[in-house]
Design an enzyme around this catalytic site. Structure first.
Site, PDB file in Angstrom:
ATOM      1  N   HIS A 143       0.826  -1.225   0.000  1.00  0.00           N
ATOM      2  CA  HIS A 143       0.000   0.000   0.000  1.00  0.00           C
ATOM      3  C   HIS A 143       0.858   1.271   0.000  1.00  0.00           C
ATOM      4  O   HIS A 143       0.338   2.356  -0.237  1.00  0.00           O
ATOM      5  CB  HIS A 143      -0.907   0.044   1.241  1.00  0.00           C
ATOM      6  CG  HIS A 143      -1.950  -1.025   1.277  1.00  0.00           C
ATOM      7  ND1 HIS A 143      -2.814  -1.257   0.229  1.00  0.00           N
ATOM      8  CD2 HIS A 143      -2.268  -1.938   2.229  1.00  0.00           C
ATOM      9  CE1 HIS A 143      -3.625  -2.264   0.549  1.00  0.00           C
ATOM     10  NE2 HIS A 143      -3.303  -2.704   1.748  1.00  0.00           N
ATOM     11  N   ASP A 180      -3.235 -10.531  -2.176  1.00  0.00           N
ATOM     12  CA  ASP A 180      -3.732  -9.983  -0.906  1.00  0.00           C
ATOM     13  C   ASP A 180      -5.195  -9.555  -1.130  1.00  0.00           C
ATOM     14  O   ASP A 180      -5.560  -9.149  -2.222  1.00  0.00           O
ATOM     15  CB  ASP A 180      -2.873  -8.771  -0.528  1.00  0.00           C
ATOM     16  CG  ASP A 180      -3.176  -8.218   0.852  1.00  0.00           C
ATOM     17  OD1 ASP A 180      -2.372  -8.465   1.766  1.00  0.00           O
ATOM     18  OD2 ASP A 180      -4.198  -7.527   1.003  1.00  0.00           O
ATOM     19  N   HIS A 182      -6.698  -7.012  -0.225  1.00  0.00           N
ATOM     20  CA  HIS A 182      -6.821  -5.575  -0.470  1.00  0.00           C
ATOM     21  C   HIS A 182      -6.137  -5.199  -1.784  1.00  0.00           C
ATOM     22  O   HIS A 182      -5.239  -5.910  -2.240  1.00  0.00           O
ATOM     23  CB  HIS A 182      -6.194  -4.794   0.688  1.00  0.00           C
ATOM     24  CG  HIS A 182      -6.767  -5.160   2.032  1.00  0.00           C
ATOM     25  ND1 HIS A 182      -6.122  -6.004   2.914  1.00  0.00           N
ATOM     26  CD2 HIS A 182      -7.939  -4.812   2.610  1.00  0.00           C
ATOM     27  CE1 HIS A 182      -6.877  -6.149   4.001  1.00  0.00           C
ATOM     28  NE2 HIS A 182      -7.980  -5.446   3.840  1.00  0.00           N
ATOM     29  N   ASP A 268      -4.712 -12.691   3.749  1.00  0.00           N
ATOM     30  CA  ASP A 268      -5.996 -12.163   4.218  1.00  0.00           C
ATOM     31  C   ASP A 268      -7.131 -12.457   3.229  1.00  0.00           C
ATOM     32  O   ASP A 268      -8.265 -12.040   3.448  1.00  0.00           O
ATOM     33  CB  ASP A 268      -5.904 -10.656   4.553  1.00  0.00           C
ATOM     34  CG  ASP A 268      -5.124  -9.865   3.540  1.00  0.00           C
ATOM     35  OD1 ASP A 268      -4.837 -10.396   2.450  1.00  0.00           O
ATOM     36  OD2 ASP A 268      -4.807  -8.687   3.821  1.00  0.00           O
TER      37      ASP A 268
HETATM   38 ZN    ZN Z   1      -4.259  -6.993   2.894  1.00  0.00          ZN
END
Ligand code: ZN
Length: 369
Positions: A143, A180, A182, A268
């Protein structure tokens, strides 16, 4: 050829402070102080399972080292580096940017130790000392932007590895596969106009960051077509992810023909994660790894480097990590004890909504140069 593995106990000392999961503890609101979801246990327990199961004996340990400021500057601004360093030297540490990315005193040195280890792993892969490798680092990186830390990420670990491969080893084209849960917004942003890096992110639609990860984000200027987003409604299981790989990810890699594949490996997307609502299991992650290894064998001598990202189930992340590393190394020493429960859920079947989302994403492969 062997599989590399990176972990250091200091990664567990990265201090994310007192939280109530993902928000600040606040007794007035009934939020009892507890730990941050991004907590050392979720990674330390992966490492301990790899040791206890004996898998460690089949892996080549890659030594960590501190990445230099010059190496960080390949991606980050001097302002951001100084911002992290100053807080890291202060009495209580600080936050990398978005006020949900805390770190304790010495956080700079912990982050750079993981990054330097990733660069060592790049060296080992590019000089053929190992075929592939897994960097179990903390804090995560996908990120982080050039000038801003967010989403638990201080620096852009994977992007720094890619720049190192390009500058030091003359690698021209790299593909990133981010599984992931996200969106891999940081990696995408850093290479958005760069035609030499194809970023592919498979993520739960509208989870984090809220405003990115749409199919319409395809890169810009010379980099148009080299950002590929596959947002999916919550609830996708093993077969859905396999279909994403068969119909979108693998054709994209075959078309782009990278010399090396990086994976932003978040667990995740797993069935027990507190932050995601996907249903991947250890055997699902293993199958995705196998598919990537097959395409890597075909296109880039098997060169795959995985950097660890999210994954917040302290009980189940270890079995996902074990399964991925078993597949990478070809040494199968332990079965997932949860398989009898989680692999049989009917929701692993692909439904109509998923088919539609995947076929829309598959159209984007046409725009890859
Ligand atoms: Zn994540």
């Amino acid at each position: 050829m062997a599989t590399g593995y990176l972990y250091h106990e200091l990664f567990g000392w990265h201090d994310t402070g007192t939280f109530t999961g993902e928000i600040s503890a606040d007794p007035k609101k009934g939020l009892q102080p507890y730990s941050n979801f991004e907590h050392s246990d979720t990674k330390r327990r992966i490492h301990e399972l790899i040791v206890v199961s004996g898998l460690i004996n089949h892996l080549v340990r890659i030594e960590p080292r501190h990445a230099t400021e010059k190496e960080l500057l390949r991606v980050h601004t001097q302002r951001h580096i100084d911002f992290i360093k100053t807080q890291s030297d202060s009495r209580l540490g600080g936050d990398a940017g978005d006020l949900t990315t805390p770190f304790g005193k010495g956080g700079y040195e912990i982050a750079t130790l993981g990054i330097g280890g990733i660069l060592n792993m790049v060296d080992a892969i590019c000089t053929k000392k190992i075929r592939n490798g897994y960097a179990l680092v903390r804090p995560p990186g996908h990120h982080a932007l050039a000038d801003f830390g967010m989403g638990y990420c201080l620096f852009a670990n994977g992007a720094l590895g890619i720049k190192h491969a390009q500058e030091v080893h003359g690698v021209k084209k790299v593909a990133v596969v981010d599984w992931d849960v996200h969106h891999g917004n940081g990696t995408q942003d850093i290479f958005y106009s760069d035609p030499s890096v194809l970023t592919i992110s498979i993520h739960q639609d509208g989870l984090y960051p809220l405003t990115s990860g749409m199919r319409s984000e395809q890169g810009e200027k010379a980099g148009f077509g080299t950002s590929l987003n596959i947002p999916l409604q919550a609830g996708v299981g093993n077969k859905g992810y396999e279909k994403v790989f068969d119909d979108v990810v693998l054709p994209a890699i075959r078309k782009f023909k990278p010399e090396m594949i990086f994976v932003a490996s978040g667990f995740d997307s797993c069935v027990y994660d507190p932050l995601g609502r996907m249903l991947l299991t250890a055997s699902g992650y293993a199958k995705l790894t196998k598919k990537l290894m097959e395409v890597a064998d075909e296109i880039c001598d098997g060169k795959i480097l995985m950097t660890h990202e999210g994954g917040y189930s302290a009980t189940y992340s270890p079995f996902c990590g074990q399964a991925v590393l078993q597949e990478m190394s070809g040494k199968y020493v332990l079965d997932d004890p949860f398989a009898g429960i989680v692999d049989t859920y009917p929701s692993h079947e692909v439904n109509l909504v998923q088919e539609q989302e995947i076929s829309e994403a598959a159209k984007l492969v046409l725009d890859i140069p």
